[in-house]
Design a protein around this motif. Sequence first.
Motif, PDB file in Angstrom:
ATOM      1  N   MET A  56       0.905  -0.973  -0.046  1.00 22.01           N
ATOM      2  CA  MET A  56      -0.017   0.040   0.111  1.00 22.01           C
ATOM      3  C   MET A  56       0.857   1.211  -0.114  1.00 22.01           C
ATOM      4  SD  MET A  56      -3.207   1.267  -0.093  1.00 22.01           S
ATOM      5  CE  MET A  56      -4.261   0.227   0.374  1.00 22.01           C
ATOM      6  N   ASP A  57       1.968   1.133   0.738  1.00 13.77           N
ATOM      7  CA  ASP A  57       2.808   2.412   0.622  1.00 13.77           C
ATOM      8  C   ASP A  57       3.218   2.600  -0.758  1.00 13.77           C
ATOM      9  OD1 ASP A  57       2.813   2.474   3.490  1.00 13.77           O
ATOM     10  OD2 ASP A  57       4.717   1.467   3.715  1.00 13.77           O
ATOM     11  N   ALA A  58       3.613   1.598  -1.466  1.00 16.43           N
ATOM     12  CA  ALA A  58       4.146   1.815  -2.892  1.00 16.43           C
ATOM     13  C   ALA A  58       2.763   2.560  -3.722  1.00 16.43           C
ATOM     14  CB  ALA A  58       4.497   0.564  -3.522  1.00 16.43           C
ATOM     15  N   LEU A  59       1.808   2.100  -3.484  1.00 16.78           N
ATOM     16  CA  LEU A  59       0.684   2.612  -4.225  1.00 16.78           C
ATOM     17  C   LEU A  59       0.465   4.035  -3.944  1.00 16.78           C
ATOM     18  CD1 LEU A  59      -1.961  -0.300  -3.996  1.00 16.78           C
ATOM     19  CD2 LEU A  59      -0.401   0.120  -5.905  1.00 16.78           C
ATOM     20  N   GLU A  60       0.634   4.354  -2.688  1.00 18.26           N
ATOM     21  CA  GLU A  60       0.389   5.809  -2.187  1.00 18.26           C
ATOM     22  C   GLU A  60       1.651   6.740  -2.962  1.00 18.26           C
ATOM     23  OE1 GLU A  60      -2.059   5.102   1.963  1.00 18.26           O
ATOM     24  OE2 GLU A  60      -0.075   5.302   1.609  1.00 18.26           O
ATOM     25  N   THR A  61       2.780   6.017  -2.899  1.00 15.33           N
ATOM     26  CA  THR A  61       3.921   7.054  -3.341  1.00 15.33           C
ATOM     27  C   THR A  61       3.789   6.941  -4.892  1.00 15.33           C
ATOM     28  OG1 THR A  61       5.263   5.817  -1.654  1.00 15.33           O
ATOM     29  CG2 THR A  61       6.366   6.925  -3.189  1.00 15.33           C
ATOM     30  N   ALA A  62       3.182   6.219  -5.515  1.00 12.54           N
ATOM     31  CA  ALA A  62       3.043   6.418  -6.861  1.00 12.54           C
ATOM     32  C   ALA A  62       2.344   7.598  -7.423  1.00 12.54           C
ATOM     33  CB  ALA A  62       2.386   5.041  -7.526  1.00 12.54           C
ATOM     34  N   LEU A  63       1.221   7.926  -6.385  1.00 12.49           N
ATOM     35  CA  LEU A  63       0.523   9.051  -6.707  1.00 12.49           C
ATOM     36  C   LEU A  63       1.389  10.243  -6.726  1.00 12.49           C
ATOM     37  CD1 LEU A  63      -3.005   8.477  -4.885  1.00 12.49           C
ATOM     38  CD2 LEU A  63      -2.721   8.656  -7.117  1.00 12.49           C
ATOM     39  N   ASP A  64       2.310  10.424  -5.822  1.00 13.48           N
ATOM     40  CA  ASP A  64       3.270  11.426  -5.747  1.00 13.48           C
ATOM     41  C   ASP A  64       4.231  11.953  -7.155  1.00 13.48           C
ATOM     42  OD1 ASP A  64       2.048  12.218  -3.338  1.00 13.48           O
ATOM     43  OD2 ASP A  64       3.534  10.816  -2.337  1.00 13.48           O
ATOM     44  N   GLN A  65       4.377  10.677  -7.772  1.00  9.16           N
ATOM     45  CA  GLN A  65       5.263  11.142  -9.026  1.00  9.16           C
ATOM     46  C   GLN A  65       4.503  11.628 -10.274  1.00  9.16           C
ATOM     47  OE1 GLN A  65       8.169   9.906  -8.518  1.00  9.16           O
ATOM     48  NE2 GLN A  65       7.414   9.343  -6.271  1.00  9.16           N
ATOM     49  N   PRO A  66       5.080  12.254 -10.702  1.00  9.52           N
ATOM     50  CA  PRO A  66       4.577  12.981 -12.238  1.00  9.52           C
ATOM     51  C   PRO A  66       4.054  11.585 -13.192  1.00  9.52           C
ATOM     52  CG  PRO A  66       6.703  13.862 -11.841  1.00  9.52           C
ATOM     53  CD  PRO A  66       6.494  12.773 -10.775  1.00  9.52           C
ATOM     54  N   GLY A  67       3.030  11.823 -13.566  1.00  9.92           N
ATOM     55  CA  GLY A  67       2.443  10.781 -14.498  1.00  9.92           C
ATOM     56  C   GLY A  67       1.971   9.495 -13.778  1.00  9.92           C
ATOM     57  N   GLY A  68       1.656   9.576 -12.752  1.00 15.41           N
ATOM     58  CA  GLY A  68       1.448   8.135 -11.767  1.00 15.41           C
ATOM     59  C   GLY A  68      -0.054   7.880 -12.300  1.00 15.41           C
ATOM     60  N   TYR A  69      -0.152   6.578 -12.498  1.00 13.12           N
ATOM     61  CA  TYR A  69      -1.212   5.565 -12.854  1.00 13.12           C
ATOM     62  C   TYR A  69      -1.786   6.187 -14.058  1.00 13.12           C
ATOM     63  CZ  TYR A  69      -1.092   3.951  -8.041  1.00 13.12           C
ATOM     64  OH  TYR A  69      -0.893   3.371  -6.911  1.00 13.12           O
ATOM     65  N   PRO A  70      -0.771   6.303 -15.224  1.00 13.57           N
ATOM     66  CA  PRO A  70      -1.439   6.750 -16.607  1.00 13.57           C
ATOM     67  C   PRO A  70      -2.586   5.855 -17.088  1.00 13.57           C
ATOM     68  CG  PRO A  70       0.562   5.402 -16.802  1.00 13.57           C
ATOM     69  CD  PRO A  70       0.247   5.858 -15.322  1.00 13.57           C
ATOM     70  N   GLY A  71      -2.883   4.706 -16.691  1.00 12.43           N
ATOM     71  CA  GLY A  71      -3.961   3.825 -17.380  1.00 12.43           C
ATOM     72  C   GLY A  71      -5.229   4.059 -16.079  1.00 12.43           C
ATOM     73  N   GLY A  72      -5.068   4.722 -14.892  1.00 12.75           N
ATOM     74  CA  GLY A  72      -5.923   4.854 -14.167  1.00 12.75           C
ATOM     75  C   GLY A  72      -5.804   3.838 -12.863  1.00 12.75           C
ATOM     76  N   LEU A  73      -6.560   4.011 -11.903  1.00 13.31           N
ATOM     77  CA  LEU A  73      -6.570   3.141 -10.551  1.00 13.31           C
ATOM     78  C   LEU A  73      -7.715   2.432 -10.276  1.00 13.31           C
ATOM     79  CD1 LEU A  73      -4.868   2.086  -8.054  1.00 13.31           C
ATOM     80  CD2 LEU A  73      -5.224   4.191  -7.196  1.00 13.31           C
ATOM     81  N   PHE A  74      -8.002   1.303 -10.360  1.00 11.36           N
ATOM     82  CA  PHE A  74      -9.241   0.482 -10.196  1.00 11.36           C
ATOM     83  C   PHE A  74      -8.913  -0.613  -9.151  1.00 11.36           C
ATOM     84  CE2 PHE A  74      -8.922   1.964 -14.444  1.00 11.36           C
ATOM     85  CZ  PHE A  74     -10.202   2.971 -14.352  1.00 11.36           C
ATOM     86  N   TRP A  75      -9.649  -0.288  -7.782  1.00 13.30           N
ATOM     87  CA  TRP A  75      -9.675  -1.278  -6.821  1.00 13.30           C
ATOM     88  C   TRP A  75     -10.764  -2.200  -7.150  1.00 13.30           C
ATOM     89  CZ3 TRP A  75      -5.599  -0.772  -3.153  1.00 13.30           C
ATOM     90  CH2 TRP A  75      -5.582  -1.777  -2.042  1.00 13.30           C
ATOM     91  N   LEU A  76     -10.217  -3.564  -6.832  1.00  8.69           N
ATOM     92  CA  LEU A  76     -11.170  -4.649  -6.604  1.00  8.69           C
ATOM     93  C   LEU A  76     -11.604  -4.903  -5.481  1.00  8.69           C
ATOM     94  CD1 LEU A  76      -9.943  -7.165  -9.743  1.00  8.69           C
ATOM     95  CD2 LEU A  76     -11.288  -5.091  -9.729  1.00  8.69           C
ATOM     96  N   HIS A  77     -13.003  -4.995  -5.173  1.00  9.01           N
ATOM     97  CA  HIS A  77     -13.574  -5.291  -3.669  1.00  9.01           C
ATOM     98  C   HIS A  77     -14.406  -6.292  -3.793  1.00  9.01           C
ATOM     99  CE1 HIS A  77     -14.096  -4.204   0.179  1.00  9.01           C
ATOM    100  NE2 HIS A  77     -15.355  -4.112   0.057  1.00  9.01           N
ATOM    101  N   ARG A  78     -14.266  -7.182  -2.907  1.00  9.66           N
ATOM    102  CA  ARG A  78     -15.240  -8.467  -2.514  1.00  9.66           C
ATOM    103  C   ARG A  78     -16.134  -8.114  -1.358  1.00  9.66           C
ATOM    104  NH1 ARG A  78     -13.577 -14.676  -2.139  1.00  9.66           N
ATOM    105  NH2 ARG A  78     -15.642 -15.454  -2.277  1.00  9.66           N
ATOM    106  N   GLY A  79     -17.358  -8.465  -1.607  1.00  6.63           N
ATOM    107  CA  GLY A  79     -18.153  -8.464  -0.457  1.00  6.63           C
ATOM    108  C   GLY A  79     -19.022  -7.152  -0.387  1.00  6.63           C
ATOM    109  N   SER A  80     -20.048  -7.126   0.582  1.00  2.89           N
ATOM    110  CA  SER A  80     -20.775  -5.674   0.628  1.00  2.89           C
ATOM    111  C   SER A  80     -20.209  -4.768   1.529  1.00  2.89           C
ATOM    112  CB  SER A  80     -22.135  -6.106   1.017  1.00  2.89           C
ATOM    113  OG  SER A  80     -22.228  -7.032   2.242  1.00  2.89           O
ATOM    114  N   ASP A  81     -19.340  -5.321   2.454  1.00  3.23           N
ATOM    115  CA  ASP A  81     -18.769  -4.189   3.442  1.00  3.23           C
ATOM    116  C   ASP A  81     -18.054  -3.221   2.731  1.00  3.23           C
ATOM    117  OD1 ASP A  81     -19.878  -5.750   5.463  1.00  3.23           O
ATOM    118  OD2 ASP A  81     -18.104  -7.168   5.878  1.00  3.23           O
TER     119      ASP A  81
END
Length: 337
Positions: free
Chosen positions: A1-26
């Motif tokens: 998770m630290d790496a995912l958060e750090t990537a947001l601070d980089q120029p051009g981070g996530y050029p293809g978008g960021l989609f979180w797959l979540h299972r369950g209703s919670d």
Amino acid sequence: MDALETALDQPGGYPGGLFWLHRGSDPPLGRVIRLLQRASDAGVECGLVRIESFDEILRDLVRLLPALDTSALNALATGRSRVSGAPEPSGQRGWPLIRLNGLAVTIPANCRKLVCTIEGVAAARSAVAEANARLIVTRTQAGVLGFGSDAEFRRVFDPFGITAFDLATFEKRRLRYESGERGLLRDALVEALCAAKNVRAIRRRSADLLVPVDAADSAWDGLRAITRQTTGTMPKHPDLKWHEGVGVRLDWADDGLWLLLDPKIVFEGVTDATKAITADFARERTVKRYNRDLDRLIDFWAKHLAGEALPALSIGDGIDARFAVGKNTAFSKLVQP
């Protein structure tokens, strides 16, 4: 998770978008929600995608690839199927009748799109609020999307250097998950319902809560017939108000958007000290609402919120959002010849 958060601070981070797959209703963990919020504020295309399991979502994604032979995948799905025919009822009993809580929604085809230097959803909405403008907006990688008068759009966003002023078409692939476009449609639909249906909205992250504007109005006689009382204050807590209301949110199924209804007790003025009290109160009011009463509640809200050509802003110029909401929810039962 630290790496995912750090990537947001980089120029051009996530050029293809960021989609979180979540299972369950919670709801997802708070850190996940904060990550997606940061991505949205940074203008990254992002969303929370609810899934049944990893195998199913991976199979569905692979099927989107062009010129791919999916016969092996289809065979695998068939082998793992747990669906079987229900036994025919015996005696005088019939098949169970299941009331679903989704109403079909017809959405506008287009919205306004402009490109400027403003960054993030929060900044775009803050600019609208500070200008006291009648606009419904969001911010995606494509630019600022929204509904409202063209003059209002230019008044609010000209200071941010508008370089393109165009229309955007809602694509189905962008409405299958909690994208910026789907969030924009949800905001506009709630505005349309509030304008036409004598309700006001209490905003929540996962759903909007609708309650009567004037509970004494005759439009709510049907609701009173089911619940006896539609609003009040908590005993010994005069600042804590409760209402009979309904939670609404948009979801995707059967290749379209549906408005999901969740009748519930809605509270205003809740604090950490009164959370337990409100939970007990809501439980006492709803614990005896069995199938018949719940069916009547869903039926009431479905008919009350239904309508054709419901405008969000009722403007004469620019791009308004107009919706149609069906009044009939789906049922599951045996169809007699």
